[in-house]
Write an enzyme that holds these catalytic residues in place. Sequence first.
Site, PDB file in Angstrom:
ATOM      1  N   LYS A  29      53.535  89.962 -53.132  1.00  0.00           N
ATOM      2  CA  LYS A  29      52.899  90.413 -51.891  1.00  0.00           C
ATOM      3  C   LYS A  29      52.253  91.785 -52.012  1.00  0.00           C
ATOM      4  O   LYS A  29      51.373  92.141 -51.222  1.00  0.00           O
ATOM      5  CB  LYS A  29      53.928  90.425 -50.765  1.00  0.00           C
ATOM      6  N   SER A  54      57.969  83.880 -57.125  1.00  0.00           N
ATOM      7  CA  SER A  54      57.183  84.766 -56.257  1.00  0.00           C
ATOM      8  C   SER A  54      57.904  86.027 -55.811  1.00  0.00           C
ATOM      9  O   SER A  54      57.251  86.996 -55.416  1.00  0.00           O
ATOM     10  CB  SER A  54      56.697  83.994 -55.028  1.00  0.00           C
TER      11      SER A  54
END
Length: 422
Positions: A60, A315
Site C-alpha cells: 500500500k 501483500s
Amino acid sequence: MEQKILKEKWVSVEDIIIAYQHLKEIVAHTPLQLNQRLSEKYEAEIYLKREDLQHVRSFKLRGAYYSVRLLWENGLENGVVCASAGNHAQGVAYACRQLGVRGKIFMPATTPGQKISQVEMFGRGFVEIILVGDTFDDSYREARECAEKEGREFIHPFDDENVIAGQGTVAVEILNDCQDSVDFVLASIGGGGLMAGLSTYIKSVSPSTKLIGVEPSGAASMSAAFEQNRAIPLEKIDTFVDGAAVKCVGSKTYDICKEHVDGLVAVPEGKVCTSILELYNEHAIVTEPAGALPIAALDLLRDEIKGKTVVCVVSGGNNDIGRMQEIKERSLLHEGLLHYFIVNFPQRAGALREFLDDVLGPGDDITRFEYTKKNNKESGPALVGIELKNKYEYDRLITSMEKKGFAFMELNKEHQLFNLLV
C-alpha cells in the site's frame, strides 16, 4: 463509444512506468523468491513476491506515496485525509511525514492494535488518527465528510488512478525479476487497487499470463460485482481478513479487473488461517490474513497450476500477535480438528474419568472444559472443546459418546449457540 470512454479513464502501462520511475528510490524493491517447499507441494514453480518486506510491511505504500507526492508537487493548502483498515493508512502516514504534509486518517474501531500503533509510528507529528465505525465503509463516509468540510485532498485507498498506477509498480518488479515466463499471478482483492494495477501492466507486457484475484469468502465483493456487471455493495461482510474486507469495490477497479482479470477465487477465512500458520511454521514468514490469501488459494487451483510458473503476491505482513489464538482456533475449526460440545454429565463420582478413559482417543486433547456441579440434579451440562489429531477421528468420537450414553449437543452445527458460548 461506451467502451472507449471507459478505457480513457483507465490507467495505462505508461502511467505505471512513470509511477515506477517516481517510486524506485522511495519504496523497497522487494524480493521475488522461489519457494522450494511450495513448489514441491504443488509440482509447480511457486514464487513469492514479498511485499510483506516493504517499508510499511505492505504494498500500500506504493499507491499512497505516489498519490500524495503528486498532490504535494501541486501544492497542498489543507493537507490530506484518508480512510483505511490499516495498510493504506500506514502508507499515507509514511508519505505525510516524509513530505511534511498534514493528514487525518480515519480507521475502523475494529482495526487491530498493531496496525494503529504502526500508523502512529510512521506519521508521528504529522497525522491525526480517528477511530470510527466497525468497517472500512463506516470510516470511508466519515473521511469523505472531513475532506469536504476542511478542504483536504482525499487519498482513496483503491479507486484512484494514481493509487492504481503506484500499485502497478509491483508488476514491473515481478516481470523484471522473474527469469521464466510467468503463467499465473495470484493476488488478493479487497477494493481491487492491487489487482487493477497488476493486471493493467502484466496484460500489456505479458498477455498470456493469467491473473487470478483471491477474495475472502466472507467479503467476496469483486465476485458480486462481476455477477451484477457493476460495483455493488454487499449487505454484510466478515471483517476477519481486514485488509481485504470491503463491502463494495471501486468503480474504476471493477472496470479494469472485469477487462483484464482471468478468474476470481473465494477462500474460506478458516483456510486463510491455516495458511498463515503454515507460512509461519514452515517458511518463517509472518503474514496478515490478506497477505496469505494467494497461498491459501493454491489448493483450489492445484490441477490448473501443475507444471506452471506461478507468482503469489504476499501483500502484507502486519499481523497483530494478539490475534494468533483466534487464527489457530479458526484454522482448527476449518480443518475439522476442533469440536465443541455441550455434554450432559451424570453427577456421580467417576463420570468425568469414564469420559476421559472410554470416550477420548489417545490423540485427543481437551482444550476447554466448563462445568459447575449442582447437587440437587442428577446430571449437569459441561461445555467441552476437543481437539483431534486428525479429522477422521470425528466419527469414532461421536460413536464413543453415544455408546457410553453421554447425552450431547454439537455446537459446531448450532451457529447461534456457538457464537454465544465459544
